[in-house]
Design a protein around this motif. Sequence first.
Motif, PDB file in Angstrom:
ATOM      1  N   ASN A   1       0.846  -1.191   0.000  1.00 47.75           N
ATOM      2  CA  ASN A   1       0.000   0.000   0.000  1.00 47.75           C
ATOM      3  C   ASN A   1       0.884   1.245   0.000  1.00 47.75           C
ATOM      4  O   ASN A   1       2.028   1.200   0.455  1.00 47.75           O
ATOM      5  CB  ASN A   1      -0.931  -0.002   1.214  1.00 47.75           C
ATOM      6  CG  ASN A   1      -1.932  -1.147   1.148  1.00 47.75           C
ATOM      7  OD1 ASN A   1      -2.334  -1.573   0.069  1.00 47.75           O
ATOM      8  ND2 ASN A   1      -2.326  -1.661   2.307  1.00 47.75           N
ATOM      9  N   GLN A   2       0.372   2.355  -0.522  1.00 46.50           N
ATOM     10  CA  GLN A   2       1.243   3.492  -0.845  1.00 46.50           C
ATOM     11  C   GLN A   2       0.794   4.801  -0.211  1.00 46.50           C
ATOM     12  O   GLN A   2      -0.357   5.208  -0.351  1.00 46.50           O
ATOM     13  CB  GLN A   2       1.277   3.672  -2.369  1.00 46.50           C
ATOM     14  CG  GLN A   2       2.166   4.788  -2.861  1.00 46.50           C
ATOM     15  CD  GLN A   2       3.633   4.464  -2.703  1.00 46.50           C
ATOM     16  OE1 GLN A   2       4.148   3.576  -3.361  1.00 46.50           O
ATOM     17  NE2 GLN A   2       4.315   5.193  -1.834  1.00 46.50           N
ATOM     18  N   TRP A   3       1.720   5.476   0.483  1.00 45.89           N
ATOM     19  CA  TRP A   3       1.509   6.845   0.936  1.00 45.89           C
ATOM     20  C   TRP A   3       1.842   7.797  -0.201  1.00 45.89           C
ATOM     21  O   TRP A   3       2.769   7.552  -0.973  1.00 45.89           O
ATOM     22  CB  TRP A   3       2.401   7.163   2.132  1.00 45.89           C
ATOM     23  CG  TRP A   3       1.914   6.591   3.412  1.00 45.89           C
ATOM     24  CD1 TRP A   3       2.228   5.374   3.943  1.00 45.89           C
ATOM     25  CD2 TRP A   3       1.008   7.208   4.337  1.00 45.89           C
ATOM     26  NE1 TRP A   3       1.574   5.187   5.136  1.00 45.89           N
ATOM     27  CE2 TRP A   3       0.817   6.295   5.412  1.00 45.89           C
ATOM     28  CE3 TRP A   3       0.344   8.436   4.355  1.00 45.89           C
ATOM     29  CZ2 TRP A   3      -0.005   6.588   6.482  1.00 45.89           C
ATOM     30  CZ3 TRP A   3      -0.474   8.719   5.437  1.00 45.89           C
ATOM     31  CH2 TRP A   3      -0.664   7.815   6.476  1.00 45.89           C
ATOM     32  N   ASN A   4       1.073   8.901  -0.292  1.00 42.40           N
ATOM     33  CA  ASN A   4       1.282   9.878  -1.355  1.00 42.40           C
ATOM     34  C   ASN A   4       1.036  11.289  -0.846  1.00 42.40           C
ATOM     35  O   ASN A   4       0.186  11.500   0.024  1.00 42.40           O
ATOM     36  CB  ASN A   4       0.330   9.641  -2.536  1.00 42.40           C
ATOM     37  CG  ASN A   4       0.368   8.218  -3.041  1.00 42.40           C
ATOM     38  OD1 ASN A   4       1.275   7.823  -3.748  1.00 42.40           O
ATOM     39  ND2 ASN A   4      -0.629   7.415  -2.657  1.00 42.40           N
ATOM     40  N   GLN A   5       1.779  12.248  -1.402  1.00 42.36           N
ATOM     41  CA  GLN A   5       1.508  13.666  -1.166  1.00 42.36           C
ATOM     42  C   GLN A   5       1.329  14.359  -2.514  1.00 42.36           C
ATOM     43  O   GLN A   5       2.051  14.067  -3.465  1.00 42.36           O
ATOM     44  CB  GLN A   5       2.663  14.337  -0.397  1.00 42.36           C
ATOM     45  CG  GLN A   5       2.690  14.026   1.095  1.00 42.36           C
ATOM     46  CD  GLN A   5       3.265  12.651   1.378  1.00 42.36           C
ATOM     47  OE1 GLN A   5       4.299  12.282   0.846  1.00 42.36           O
ATOM     48  NE2 GLN A   5       2.595  11.879   2.219  1.00 42.36           N
ATOM     49  N   TRP A   6       0.354  15.268  -2.575  1.00 40.95           N
ATOM     50  CA  TRP A   6       0.101  16.035  -3.793  1.00 40.95           C
ATOM     51  C   TRP A   6      -0.489  17.382  -3.412  1.00 40.95           C
ATOM     52  O   TRP A   6      -0.945  17.577  -2.289  1.00 40.95           O
ATOM     53  CB  TRP A   6      -0.849  15.281  -4.738  1.00 40.95           C
ATOM     54  CG  TRP A   6      -2.022  14.582  -4.078  1.00 40.95           C
ATOM     55  CD1 TRP A   6      -2.038  13.326  -3.544  1.00 40.95           C
ATOM     56  CD2 TRP A   6      -3.345  15.111  -3.882  1.00 40.95           C
ATOM     57  NE1 TRP A   6      -3.289  13.026  -3.024  1.00 40.95           N
ATOM     58  CE2 TRP A   6      -4.117  14.106  -3.229  1.00 40.95           C
ATOM     59  CE3 TRP A   6      -3.970  16.317  -4.208  1.00 40.95           C
ATOM     60  CZ2 TRP A   6      -5.449  14.286  -2.881  1.00 40.95           C
ATOM     61  CZ3 TRP A   6      -5.302  16.506  -3.864  1.00 40.95           C
ATOM     62  CH2 TRP A   6      -6.030  15.485  -3.207  1.00 40.95           C
ATOM     63  N   ARG A   7      -0.452  18.304  -4.358  1.00 35.36           N
ATOM     64  CA  ARG A   7      -0.930  19.661  -4.073  1.00 35.36           C
ATOM     65  C   ARG A   7      -2.377  19.823  -4.546  1.00 35.36           C
ATOM     66  O   ARG A   7      -2.770  19.277  -5.575  1.00 35.36           O
ATOM     67  CB  ARG A   7      -0.028  20.704  -4.740  1.00 35.36           C
ATOM     68  CG  ARG A   7       1.343  20.725  -4.103  1.00 35.36           C
ATOM     69  CD  ARG A   7       2.196  21.876  -4.592  1.00 35.36           C
ATOM     70  NE  ARG A   7       3.519  21.792  -3.997  1.00 35.36           N
ATOM     71  CZ  ARG A   7       3.829  22.237  -2.785  1.00 35.36           C
ATOM     72  NH1 ARG A   7       2.911  22.845  -2.059  1.00 35.36           N
ATOM     73  NH2 ARG A   7       5.055  22.113  -2.311  1.00 35.36           N
ATOM     74  N   LEU A   8      -3.120  20.595  -3.799  1.00 32.83           N
ATOM     75  CA  LEU A   8      -4.534  20.784  -4.055  1.00 32.83           C
ATOM     76  C   LEU A   8      -4.803  21.227  -5.496  1.00 32.83           C
ATOM     77  O   LEU A   8      -5.733  20.753  -6.147  1.00 32.83           O
ATOM     78  CB  LEU A   8      -5.093  21.816  -3.070  1.00 32.83           C
ATOM     79  CG  LEU A   8      -6.598  21.824  -2.794  1.00 32.83           C
ATOM     80  CD1 LEU A   8      -7.049  20.500  -2.211  1.00 32.83           C
ATOM     81  CD2 LEU A   8      -6.943  22.961  -1.842  1.00 32.83           C
ATOM     82  N   GLU A   9      -3.946  22.120  -6.004  1.00 35.62           N
ATOM     83  CA  GLU A   9      -4.162  22.687  -7.327  1.00 35.62           C
ATOM     84  C   GLU A   9      -4.179  21.636  -8.435  1.00 35.62           C
ATOM     85  O   GLU A   9      -4.818  21.808  -9.470  1.00 35.62           O
ATOM     86  CB  GLU A   9      -3.082  23.728  -7.646  1.00 35.62           C
ATOM     87  CG  GLU A   9      -1.692  23.160  -7.725  1.00 35.62           C
ATOM     88  CD  GLU A   9      -0.646  24.210  -8.081  1.00 35.62           C
ATOM     89  OE1 GLU A   9      -1.036  25.324  -8.486  1.00 35.62           O
ATOM     90  OE2 GLU A   9       0.554  23.915  -7.935  1.00 35.62           O
ATOM     91  N   THR A  10      -3.462  20.518  -8.224  1.00 40.39           N
ATOM     92  CA  THR A  10      -3.357  19.516  -9.275  1.00 40.39           C
ATOM     93  C   THR A  10      -4.616  18.686  -9.413  1.00 40.39           C
ATOM     94  O   THR A  10      -4.783  17.969 -10.418  1.00 40.39           O
ATOM     95  CB  THR A  10      -2.176  18.569  -9.009  1.00 40.39           C
ATOM     96  OG1 THR A  10      -2.402  17.840  -7.792  1.00 40.39           O
ATOM     97  CG2 THR A  10      -0.872  19.346  -8.910  1.00 40.39           C
TER      98      THR A  10
END
Length: 284
Positions: free
Chosen positions: A270-279
């Motif tokens: 299973n994978q942790w992820n970070q991303w920005r709201l704008e994307t």
Amino acid sequence: MNIFQYQGQEEDHYTNILMNILALNDCKLVKPFLKSLIPSEAHSFNYEGAYVSIRKKHRPQVEKENEFIIGIAPYKNAIHEKNTLEENLDSIPDAWICGANFNILFEFKIRGSLDEAQISAHKKLLSPHAKVIRLQWSDVTHALQNILANEPIGDVENFLITNFLEVSRNFKQKRRSSGMPSQIISHTKKENEVYFIITGSKSLGTYTVDKVVNNKVERINSSLDGIQSARRWIAKYVNENKDRLPLDYQGEQTIINDYCVVPGRPEKKNQWNQWRLETMLDND
């Protein structure tokens, strides 16, 4: 340095080729390259004893009065300055160019975005006054084209630069071989912050979203049709509930944490992820 020495990673391989071209004939191309790439900064450089190297962890020469980090990525929206996530202290700079009164650290990305954790770590390798300059590959190719047009170079340099320019056209078309969405900027475990669990698989056909705050799990959606649609839904949810969520809200630059779970799959996959709201925001 050897222009024919194969480097396993694409970015390392093309960096090696570019730096070897610049190092030809006692680094005679370094001056015209830098004067075209960063003209306002390079006008005060002393190019005596110019030195080019790749993949050196630490600054290869002593501290100089002019020190820069130059980060290069394909697109403008891939090189905007971002808030640093976590510093990658093990990161090794792609290349260095040094002169009598300057040191320049280079970080190249032939696709995707600059890793701001890398940039932050690289700052620790230089003096506190070191400046970060973010450029595009078009700036590099423009500098090389200026050398072809204006410098008295030999057939070998002409051949190598021409061929590098030809292959560099493909950089912006490269895709991540892993299939990982380009929006992802990190895979750091963030159990101590607000995060969202996305659970589902293509075989199941449905995905759920759970919100986790202070270890309390709350199901907030049970009928999504994919991971990306789940992330778009989370982005909308965060925007609409920002005042009620204990997160560091910074508008479209807000960093969202998610944890993707496939039922029945070993937990380690299973994978942790970070991303920005704008994307992930729908701006229709």
